[in-house]
Each structure stands twice: as structure tokens, then as C-alpha cells.
Scaffold this motif. Structure first.
Motif, PDB file in Angstrom:
ATOM      1  N   THR A   3      37.670  30.539  34.347  1.00 21.84           N
ATOM      2  CA  THR A   3      37.910  31.938  33.965  1.00 21.84           C
ATOM      3  C   THR A   3      39.338  32.127  33.437  1.00 21.84           C
ATOM      4  O   THR A   3      39.557  32.893  32.498  1.00 21.84           O
ATOM      5  CB  THR A   3      37.641  32.883  35.152  1.00 21.84           C
ATOM      6  OG1 THR A   3      38.391  32.447  36.290  1.00 21.84           O
ATOM      7  CG2 THR A   3      36.164  32.887  35.524  1.00 21.84           C
ATOM      8  N   ALA A   9      39.475  30.989  29.924  1.00 26.32           N
ATOM      9  CA  ALA A   9      38.945  32.018  29.009  1.00 26.32           C
ATOM     10  C   ALA A   9      40.005  33.085  28.732  1.00 26.32           C
ATOM     11  O   ALA A   9      40.202  33.489  27.581  1.00 26.32           O
ATOM     12  CB  ALA A   9      37.693  32.647  29.605  1.00 26.32           C
ATOM     13  N   THR A  51      32.076  35.171  25.248  1.00 25.02           N
ATOM     14  CA  THR A  51      33.084  35.285  26.304  1.00 25.02           C
ATOM     15  C   THR A  51      34.488  35.381  25.714  1.00 25.02           C
ATOM     16  O   THR A  51      35.350  36.049  26.289  1.00 25.02           O
ATOM     17  CB  THR A  51      32.993  34.050  27.228  1.00 25.02           C
ATOM     18  OG1 THR A  51      31.629  33.910  27.628  1.00 25.02           O
ATOM     19  CG2 THR A  51      33.869  34.204  28.456  1.00 25.02           C
ATOM     20  N   LEU A 104      33.418  39.922  41.532  1.00 20.54           N
ATOM     21  CA  LEU A 104      32.277  39.150  41.050  1.00 20.54           C
ATOM     22  C   LEU A 104      32.674  37.741  40.617  1.00 20.54           C
ATOM     23  O   LEU A 104      31.835  36.844  40.599  1.00 20.54           O
ATOM     24  CB  LEU A 104      31.608  39.878  39.868  1.00 20.54           C
ATOM     25  CG  LEU A 104      30.852  41.155  40.232  1.00 20.54           C
ATOM     26  CD1 LEU A 104      30.541  41.982  38.997  1.00 20.54           C
ATOM     27  CD2 LEU A 104      29.566  40.815  40.971  1.00 20.54           C
ATOM     28  N   ILE A 105      33.918  37.580  40.230  1.00 23.95           N
ATOM     29  CA  ILE A 105      34.438  36.245  39.897  1.00 23.95           C
ATOM     30  C   ILE A 105      35.853  36.105  40.458  1.00 23.95           C
ATOM     31  O   ILE A 105      36.496  37.109  40.797  1.00 23.95           O
ATOM     32  CB  ILE A 105      34.493  35.987  38.367  1.00 23.95           C
ATOM     33  CG1 ILE A 105      35.380  37.034  37.679  1.00 23.95           C
ATOM     34  CG2 ILE A 105      33.116  35.938  37.749  1.00 23.95           C
ATOM     35  CD1 ILE A 105      35.749  36.682  36.258  1.00 23.95           C
ATOM     36  N   ASP A 106      36.297  34.880  40.540  1.00 29.01           N
ATOM     37  CA  ASP A 106      37.688  34.604  40.919  1.00 29.01           C
ATOM     38  C   ASP A 106      38.415  34.061  39.697  1.00 29.01           C
ATOM     39  O   ASP A 106      37.792  33.600  38.743  1.00 29.01           O
ATOM     40  CB  ASP A 106      37.748  33.520  42.017  1.00 29.01           C
ATOM     41  CG  ASP A 106      37.116  34.009  43.303  1.00 29.01           C
ATOM     42  OD1 ASP A 106      37.321  35.186  43.638  1.00 29.01           O
ATOM     43  OD2 ASP A 106      36.411  33.201  43.935  1.00 29.01           O
ATOM     44  N   VAL A 128      29.229  36.738  31.204  1.00 29.51           N
ATOM     45  CA  VAL A 128      29.303  37.595  30.009  1.00 29.51           C
ATOM     46  C   VAL A 128      27.942  37.705  29.326  1.00 29.51           C
ATOM     47  O   VAL A 128      27.579  38.770  28.825  1.00 29.51           O
ATOM     48  CB  VAL A 128      30.392  37.076  29.045  1.00 29.51           C
ATOM     49  CG1 VAL A 128      30.348  37.806  27.716  1.00 29.51           C
ATOM     50  CG2 VAL A 128      31.767  37.236  29.691  1.00 29.51           C
ATOM     51  N   GLU A 151      30.874  29.427  34.381  1.00 32.19           N
ATOM     52  CA  GLU A 151      30.702  30.679  35.111  1.00 32.19           C
ATOM     53  C   GLU A 151      31.040  31.879  34.218  1.00 32.19           C
ATOM     54  O   GLU A 151      30.343  32.893  34.229  1.00 32.19           O
ATOM     55  CB  GLU A 151      31.620  30.671  36.348  1.00 32.19           C
ATOM     56  CG  GLU A 151      31.520  31.921  37.187  1.00 32.19           C
ATOM     57  CD  GLU A 151      32.619  31.995  38.243  1.00 32.19           C
ATOM     58  OE1 GLU A 151      33.594  31.218  38.159  1.00 32.19           O
ATOM     59  OE2 GLU A 151      32.504  32.839  39.152  1.00 32.19           O
ATOM     60  N   GLY A 209      34.414  40.313  26.071  1.00 33.42           N
ATOM     61  CA  GLY A 209      34.267  39.242  27.049  1.00 33.42           C
ATOM     62  C   GLY A 209      35.468  39.176  27.975  1.00 33.42           C
ATOM     63  O   GLY A 209      35.331  39.080  29.204  1.00 33.42           O
ATOM     64  N   LEU A 215      35.466  42.196  30.236  1.00 30.93           N
ATOM     65  CA  LEU A 215      34.430  42.108  31.266  1.00 30.93           C
ATOM     66  C   LEU A 215      34.841  41.115  32.362  1.00 30.93           C
ATOM     67  O   LEU A 215      34.590  41.356  33.549  1.00 30.93           O
ATOM     68  CB  LEU A 215      33.097  41.698  30.625  1.00 30.93           C
ATOM     69  CG  LEU A 215      31.885  41.636  31.554  1.00 30.93           C
ATOM     70  CD1 LEU A 215      31.675  42.949  32.303  1.00 30.93           C
ATOM     71  CD2 LEU A 215      30.627  41.291  30.756  1.00 30.93           C
ATOM     72  N   LEU A 216      35.476  40.024  31.978  1.00 27.25           N
ATOM     73  CA  LEU A 216      35.951  39.076  32.988  1.00 27.25           C
ATOM     74  C   LEU A 216      36.986  39.724  33.902  1.00 27.25           C
ATOM     75  O   LEU A 216      36.928  39.585  35.133  1.00 27.25           O
ATOM     76  CB  LEU A 216      36.562  37.834  32.317  1.00 27.25           C
ATOM     77  CG  LEU A 216      35.599  36.860  31.630  1.00 27.25           C
ATOM     78  CD1 LEU A 216      36.375  35.708  31.004  1.00 27.25           C
ATOM     79  CD2 LEU A 216      34.561  36.314  32.606  1.00 27.25           C
ATOM     80  N   ARG A 224      35.144  46.731  28.350  1.00 30.37           N
ATOM     81  CA  ARG A 224      34.277  45.653  28.858  1.00 30.37           C
ATOM     82  C   ARG A 224      32.879  45.694  28.251  1.00 30.37           C
ATOM     83  O   ARG A 224      32.220  44.669  28.146  1.00 30.37           O
ATOM     84  CB  ARG A 224      34.204  45.697  30.378  1.00 30.37           C
ATOM     85  CG  ARG A 224      33.491  46.910  30.926  1.00 30.37           C
ATOM     86  CD  ARG A 224      33.735  47.057  32.409  1.00 30.37           C
ATOM     87  NE  ARG A 224      33.493  48.430  32.782  1.00 30.37           N
ATOM     88  CZ  ARG A 224      32.725  48.811  33.786  1.00 30.37           C
ATOM     89  NH1 ARG A 224      32.156  47.927  34.551  1.00 30.37           N
ATOM     90  NH2 ARG A 224      32.545  50.090  34.036  1.00 30.37           N
ATOM     91  N   SER A 274      35.357  42.261  36.092  1.00 29.12           N
ATOM     92  CA  SER A 274      34.512  41.612  37.097  1.00 29.12           C
ATOM     93  C   SER A 274      35.349  40.957  38.188  1.00 29.12           C
ATOM     94  O   SER A 274      34.956  40.941  39.361  1.00 29.12           O
ATOM     95  CB  SER A 274      33.618  40.561  36.430  1.00 29.12           C
ATOM     96  OG  SER A 274      32.764  41.177  35.499  1.00 29.12           O
TER      97      SER A 274
END
Lengths: 369, 477
Positions: free
Chosen positions: A57, A60, A33, A50-52, B33, B28, A38, A41-42, A14, A45
Motif C-alpha cells: 500500500t 502505491a 489503484t 480496512l488496510i494498513d 480498489v 491487497e 485509487g 480510496l487507499l 475516493r 480505507s
């Protein structure tokens, strides 16, 4: 891939930027990203809350090429593509994936391919040598298949055909459907067993990677120990080196480039073989792409052609532009999927795409060797 | 009414008109990132599950003219522009501390010219350094800025913080390798520096942008010096029982101008831990790698002269293999999981000083960190990696394997260790850094470092960037 290995891998990747120089999607999109770190890290996270997984997402995550550049260039061999495939499986299972992946999975489950609406063909008979046909050769670049059989006969191999019209499992795995991938893998194995083959010849490095690595790493399916797996370019190059195969020169002295096909970087020590074969036929100057051999990028023949066609197109164009800037007027490669995608845009750049197997078959030297 | 969202969309739309919809993002995923770079602080923050300050809008401009237009937008709305190259800075130089526009330069990545007569390359600043290197390698040339971050950092990212590569001892730092630059000023003018750096046409204002880390403008293009790929490269390793003797050997090699392209001297602790872990050698002492390149005859002679100096000062010859291995694996130190990584706390408290002060600086920082943070079982390691005619750079790092779990407490401890190290460096004649930049981490020390000259720098900043839109919170501004 087990959950703990996914976590370990993304925790390692990450914040690591060390494979950016070979990251194909970031190179064509410029988005941090859409780079290995990227994606890692997604995922890391998401696991931290931190994210859904949402449209953005997930989009990505489905922009990763699954081409192995990051892993091949990783000093510590982090299996990030495998971790991303495992995360996609979670996403797909929760019905959070992009709609297209479910359509492709349905096609793969029903027909063994997204390229046709007919069931895979039967094996052509029994024999020691089997040629794995797959689905890209018959449906995207059929000339390669005919030429491959001609070349095999020229070196005294009369193969039975297996896996006719059936995917090798890579696409399903890459989209996040390991169950479908495993079923395809097993169906191909049944073909190989029924054919009684002790050697399976494949047309592309993508097949070599799927059978030799992806199956056991992602699907837990071992390639049978008593069956040799070999790329056609390896067989041909060995025969060429032994003087048992000869070609006449093509009447084409245009500068050309050999384009390392999609997944070529995942197969070690293969890069010289196809180049030697091309040189045996083409009299013109061979030029090299900047992104070649161990740093070769894919064209759009990965799962991106379905999930992110815009990125797939950019990747393909980038390969052509690389070749054009090197001075090539003819692009030569052997992988049917790569040939198909290159040929979609090559005319716009004034270059010609030629299949390596067709080229070799057309210039087989006649008479006794 | 959601006022913030309204404002954001108005600005986003204006930016999209400049660069095109495809090249502007408020996603987002992108905001997450781009909220962290390679520095420990934001990584730790995210590691603890805490959100970071994120950019409001991410932009990928394609031309300097577009960047100029973006500065007009930023000045109008008084919002920050944070330049981003590879995000590989270790001091938080690319962190969007106050939100605003994050400007990723990587779309501007073309090589415009390779001059094989003058040995220069002109490229847009967003090109990844290794990709530039591959391109010039095709012509038998090299861009001799071989940084550990070359795989991920951009050309602009090497110049803006005055980066240093592995071969700087012979070929110079990034700042020494640049001939000219195109810069977009915070006020929107696109300017070009003189075509060559060595002249007498007034003050050397060209250098204002080197080390400004985007606070004085955005470097969009640079012409850099190339060299021929060396005919020969000779690596050798020696071991010193006494690190001070090794420092003296390095000083003699440099002051006698033997021209090594690298001298890498690890202190005892670094040799015992990092060298063993990465290269697998169990040496007791200070491991030194020396490299010479270029013409084979000259390089061989230079190597022999350098080795004679080392042997005279008590070095043990380790042969070629430990030197070659280091060269071939010099970047392995930065790959996870064998690099320094979370959950550890770590930091690179690098410094540079003259030869007469280097031992004093080394032991002062070591004592400040090891003595001041015993309760945290801190480890402190160092190596000397960039050598000059007048002095040497100390690349020192501290490691705390069990830092506080609370993010704020951890950050506070990190800052305290840094404070101890920087105070020791400044008080003993060292600089607060040599090549990792200032960023947000070291900004607070700029006033102490430059003392009476600092107000002059502040006035410069006011003149160049009247609304302080460019990378606020960095390099002390």
C-alpha cells in the motif's frame, strides 16, 4: 496540510473518477489503484482500518506523481496532491516509507540536492534581479543556466544568482519530508533577502509552482509580498512582443514540438509564451503533442524518478512517443529536469532534444534593436 | 495447508504465463480498489468500514488473444471473469460479486484508425472516451458520445451497458454510434461483427453484445461513427411554469424532427435544488435547455422553430446565457462535494417510455418513492434528458440525507426504494432503465421486465456461456 483537510479531500476524491482522462500514472500503468481515486480510496480505507500501511500500500501511495493534473482539472479544486504529500509525511515519520526516500532526504538535508555531494553555492552578489538557479539546472542540464544568463543580459538584466545548487523544496515535500522542504525554502529565502532582490526570475514552471503555491499551501511559508516572482519565459516573451528582443532563424526546418515541461499545467496562462519564443527561432512546422497545455503529463522528473523509476521511465517515454506520433523530430522545452529526462531516451526514437534557452541564446539577433 | 492460497497461486501463475507477470496482480491495494465501482452500494459498504467482495486476481491483458486464453483458464477452473472498463457504472455491473478474475481492459487503449472519408474511428475498447475524443478533435472531428462519464469510462464501457451521452437526442446512443465490434466470447472465440450495422444479412445478432454488460463476451475493439465538429452550437434556456407543458413542447420539437442535439428539462424540484446549487439560478418552474448545432443557418432556424413551440405552450425565454452556462458546466453536477455523495443515500431510478405514458410514469414513480418513504424524508428529483421520436427518458433520483448507519439496513432500504420505483415504472409502461445498465442492482427486475421473453434470454446465455463464467450475477444472469 491539516489532518482534517486531508480527510475531507480523500473523502471527496475516493469515489470520484472525473480526472482519470488526465491522470498520467494510470495511463502508463493501467492500474486503477494508481489513479487519483485509487490513492484517495487507499488513504480513506487506511483511516477506516480496512488496510494498513505496508509494503504494497505504501508503494502505491509513493507511485503518485504529484504533478497536479487531478487538481487542475477538478471543478471543485480538490487538493489531492497536497493530501497525498501530507499522508506521505505520516508514513515517513512512522518509518514505513520506502528506504530510498530516507536516502534522498538525507542528501537534501546535507547538500540541498540529491544530485551532488557539495553544499549549495553562495549568492553571487547583490542586486534587484535574482536568478534562482536551483539544483536541476547546474547538475542535470547546465547549458540552460549559461543560456539563461546570456538571454537576461540581452534584455538588459544582470541578475545575481541565488539558490545555487539548492532544491526549491518540492522534492522533499513530495517525498513526505515537509520539515526538510521548509528548511530548504527558508534557506532560499535567506539568499533572496541577502541579495536584496525585488524580483526573482525562475527557469521553470516547477520553480514557479514551488515558490508561488507549494510553499504556502504545504509548508505555511509565504512568498515575500515585496518580491516579484516571474518565469524567464514570461520576461522573454514580453520583450519579444514589445520588439525589444529579436532572434535569427535557426537553420533547421525539421518539424518540432514544444513539450510542456513538468509542472507547466500548474501555472496558469503560460502555455502560449514558450511557443511564441520557439516560433521566433524555429522555421520548421510546429506540431503539438496530444497531451499538451492544460492536459500535459510530466516526464520522470518528479519524485517518481527516485521512488518508482520504472514509472518515471514510462512517463518519459510516453511524452516522447506522443511527440513522435505527432511527427516531431525535435523536442524543445526549457525545464532542465524535463530536458534531462527526455534526453535519456530520445535517441532511441530518433528524435533530438533541444533546450529552449540554449536555442534562443544561440540565435540572438546581433546589433541594435 | 492453505488450500485457497494454493489454488490462487496455481491459477495466478497460469495467468501470468499468458499476460506476463507485470500485468497480473493479487496485491491487497488492487483488490481493494477494484472491489468497488461508482455505484452507491459498495461505496456505502466501504464507507461503513466493511470489507467488500474482492477479485482474487486482477489482470491487464494486452490483446484479444490473451483474453481468449484467459477464458480457457476460467472455464477450466470454473471461475468468474469480471470485465472492467472505467469502473464508472452506477448499477454495480463491474463488481466482482463472486471473486475470480477481474479483467481490466484499459491496457487495450490504442486508436487503430481514423477514417476521415467515412468518418469512423476504430479503437481498442479500453480507451478512455475523452482521450478518443481529443484524438479525433485533432482532425476536426468528434465522437458524439458526450457522456458525463466520458472522462473516466472506456469505449467498451459505453457500449456494453448501452450508454447515452448528452447529445444523444441528435446523434444517438452509444449503441447507435457503433458500426462493428470485435468480441471475445466466453468460450474463447474471437469474433467480428459485420463491417456495417445496417444490412439485411440475417438477424441483428450484433446487438446481442450491446447491453450484455460483459455477460455474453468482452468487447475488445469497435469502429464508431464520428461527426464533424459543429460549425455552430446554439444554446437557449426557457422556463415553464407547468412541467407537463414542457414535456409537450419537447414532444412537438422531436416529432416535428427539428433535430436538437440536447433538450434537458428539469422538473420543479430539480430546478429548485440541483440547478440552483450547481448553476446558481433561482428559477421557479421547470428549467429547460435546448441546443442546436451544425450549419449555423440551419441550426438557427431550427432553434427559432423550437422556441416558437415553447412560447406557444407558455414558456418564458431565459435567453442564451442560462443555456450556455448549463452546457459549459453540464458535468459539474458530478464533482464532489457538490454531487450526490455519501453519507447520503441516493439512486438513479431512470426509465424510458413513450410520450403517451411519460407523465403517468413520472407521477407514479414520484408517488411511489415520496409516498412510500416519508419517514425517511426522501427527496425525489427528475429531469428528462434523452429524447426520441417516440418518447423520452426520465432521469429520476431519490435522496435520503440521513439513511440508516447499519450497512445491511441501509442496503435493504436502498433496495426497497428501488423496488418501489421499478414496480411503478414497469406497471405504468416504463422500462427499468435507459442507459445506466442493469448490473447487479436491476438484475432482479429483468424477469419482470421481459416476462415471457426472459427464458429465451436465459437459453441464449446458456448457449453462449455454458459455464456462466462471464460476469456472473449481472443483467439477471
Amino acid at each position: 496540510m491539516a489532518l482534517e483537510n486531508v480527510i475531507l479531500t480523500v473523502e471527496n476524491c475516493r469515489y470520484c473518477l472525473m480526472c482519470r482522462h488526465v491522470a498520467p500514472v494510470e495511463k502508463v500503468t493501467h492500474r486503477e489503484t494508481l489513479s487519483p481515486h485509487g490513492w484517495a480510496l487507499l488513504i480513506a480505507s487506511q483511516r477506516r482500518g480496512l488496510i494498513d500501511w505496508n509494503e504494497d500500500t505504501v508503494d502505491a501511495i509513493y507511485s503518485a506523481p504529484d504533478h497536479g493534473n487531478s487538481r487542475v482539472h477538478c471543478v471543485t479544486d480538490q487538493p489531492l496532491p497536497e493530501a497525498i504529500a501530507a499522508v506521505r509525511a505520516e508514513i515517513a515519520e512512522q518509518n514505513l516509507g520506502p528506504p530510498i526516500i530516507y536516502e534522498i532526504n538525507e542528501a537534501l538535508s546535507t547538500y540541498g540536492t540529491p544530485y551532488a555531494t557539495e553544499e549549495p553555492g553562495r549568492i553571487s552578489g547583490q542586486g534587484e534581479d535574482a536568478l534562482y538557479v536551483g539544483d536541476e539546472a547546474p547538475y542535470l542540464w547546465p547549458r540552460a543556466l549559461e543560456a539563461a544568463i546570456t538571454l537576461l543580459r540581452a534584455i538588459g538584466v544582470t541578475p545575481v544568482t541565488v539558490g545555487v545548487g539548492r532544491s526549491n523544496g518540492y522534492l522533499a515535500s513530495s517525498l513526505g519530508f515537509p520539515g526538510t522542504a521548509a528548511r530548504l525554502a527558508r534557506a532560499n529565502l535567506v539568499d533572496i533577502r541577502e541579495a536584496g532582490a525585488s524580483r526573482v526570475i525562475v527557469l521553470s514552471p516547477g520553480d514557479a509552482f514551488a515558490f508561488g503555491q507549494l510553499w504556502y499551501e504545504r509548508l505555511g511559508i509565504d512568498w515575500p509580498e515585496d518580491v516579484q516572482l516571474v518565469e524567464l519565459v514570461t520576461l522573454l516573451d514580453d520583450r519579444l512582443a514589445a520588439g525589444a528582443l529579436r532572434f535569427s532563424q535557426a537553420r533547421d526546418d525539421r518539424p518540432y514540438a514544444y513539450v510542456d515541461p513538468t509542472h507547466a499545467i500548474r501555472v496558469k496562462d503560460r502555455h502560449d509564451r514558450p511557443r511564441r519564443l520557439v516560433e521566433a527561432v524555429m522555421p520548421g512546422k510546429r506540431v503539438e503533442l496530444l497531451y499538451r497545455r492544460e492536459r500535459a503529463h510530466p516526464v520522470g522528473s518528479t519524485a517518481l524518478q527516485f521512488t518508482k523509476p520504472d514509472i518515471a521511465e514510462k512517463l518519459t517515454r510516453a511524452r516522447i512517443e506522443d511527440a513522435v506520433s505527432a511527427g516531431a523530430q525535435v523536442l524543445i522545452t526549457e525545464d532542465p529536469g524535463t530536458l534531462y529526462h527526455l534526453s535519456r531516451y530520445a535517441k532511441e526514437y530518433g528524435v533530438e532534444v533541444a533546450g529552449l534557452y540554449e536555442l534562443l541564446a544561440a540565435h540572438l539577433a546581433r546589433g541594435r534593436l | 495447508m492453505d488450500r485457497a492460497l494454493f489454488q490462487q497461486e496455481m491459477i495466478r501463475s497460469e495467468i501470468a504465463e499468458i499476460v506476463g507477470e507485470e500485468y497480473v496482480s493479487t496485491r491487497e491495494s488492487d483488490r481493494l480498489v477494484y472491489s468497488t465501482d461508482w455505484s452507491w452500494m459498495p461505496q456505502m459498504w466501504l464507507d461503513r468500514g466493511k470489507p467488500l467482495m474482492t477479485p482474487d486476481i486482477i489482470v491487464h491483458p494486452g490483446t484479444p488473444e490473451e483474453i481468449a486464453e484467459l477464458t480457457f483458464v476460467a472455464n477450466k477452473y470454473k471461475i468468474p471473469i469480471v470485465p472492467w472498463g472505467g469502473g464508472s457504472g452506477t448499477q454495480g455491473g463491474a463488481l466482482p460479486m463472486f471473486g475470480g478474475i477481474l479483467l481490466d481492459t484499459k491496457r487495450m487503449n490504442r486508436i487503430l484508425e481514423i477514417d476521415e472519408v467515412s468518418l469512423t474511428a476504430t479503437a481498442e475498447a479500453g480507451i478512455i472516451i475523452q482521450q478518443l475524443e481529443w484524438a479525433v478533435n485533432e482532425r476536426g472531428l468528434m465522437f458524439p458520445h458526450y457522456a458525463a462519464s466520458s472522462n473516466c469510462a472506456t469505449l467498451g464501457g459505453a457500449l456494453a451497458p448501452r450508454g447515452t451521452g448528452t447529445m444523444s437526442t441528435k446523434y444517438g446512443k452509444a449503441e447507435d454510434l457503433v458500426l462493428s465490434m470485435e468480441v471475445v466470447l466466453p468460450t474463447g472465440e474471437i469474433i467480428n461483427t459485420a463491417p456495417v450495422p445496417q444490412h439485411a444479412s440475417g438477424p441483428d445478432w450484433f446487438r446481442l453484445f450491446l447491453g450484455s454488460e460483459g455477460t455474453f463476451g468482452i468487447i475488445t475493439k469497435a469502429t464508431v461513427q464520428l461527426d464533424y465538429l459543429p460549425e455552430a452550437r446554439y444554446m437557449r434556456a426557457v422556463l415553464f411554469k407547468d412541467m407537463n407543458a414542457a414535456l409537450e413542447a419537447g414532444r412537438r420539437i422531436m416529432t416535428r424532427r427539428l433535430d436538437p442535439f440536447v433538450i434537458r428539462l428539469y422538473d420543479h424540484e430539480s430546478t429548485r435544488t440541483r440547478v440552483r446549487k450547481i448553476l446558481g439560478y433561482e428559477f421557479d418552474g421547470s428549467y429547460m435547455v435546448i441546443g442546436f448545432d451544425g450549419d449555423p443557418d440551419i441550426a438557427k432556424l431550427q432553434q427559432q422553430k423550437a422556441l416558437d413551440i415553447c412560447f406557444e405552450l407558455g414558456a418564458e425565454d431565459l435567453g442564451e446565457e442560462p443555456g450556455e452556462k448549463w452546457w459549459n458546466h453540464r458535468y459539474d453536477f458530478y464533482y464532489p462535494p457538490i454531487n450526490l455523495k455519501l453519507p447520503w443515500m441516493y439512486g438513479t431510478t431512470e426509465t424510458v417510455t413513450t410520450y403517451d405514458k411519460i407523465q403517468g410514469v413520472y407521477y407514479a414513480i414520484k408517488e411511489a418513492v415520496e409516498g412510500g418513504f416519508k419517514e425517511w424524508n426522501v427527496r425525489w428529483i427528475g429531469h428528462f434528458s434523452h429524447w426520441f421520436h417516440w418518447g423520452v427518458m426520465l432521469y429520476s433520483r431519490f435522496i435520503i440525507e440521513e439513511p440508516p448507519q447499519d450497512a445491511q439496513e441501509a442496503l435493504r432500504l436502498h433496495n426497497r426504494v428501488w423496488e418501489a420505483a421499478m414496480t411503478a415504472a414497469i406497471e405504468n409502461g416504463g422500462m427499468i432503465n435507459e442507459h445506466h445498465g442493469v448490473g447487479v442492482k436491476l438484475g432482479r427486475y429483468m424477469r419482470r421486465q421481459f416476462k415471457d421473453a426472459w427464458p429465451f434470454l436465459l437459453r441464449l446465455k446458456d448457449a453462449i456461456d455454458p459455464n456462466h463464467i462471464m460476469n456472473p450475477g449481472k443483467t439477471g444472469f
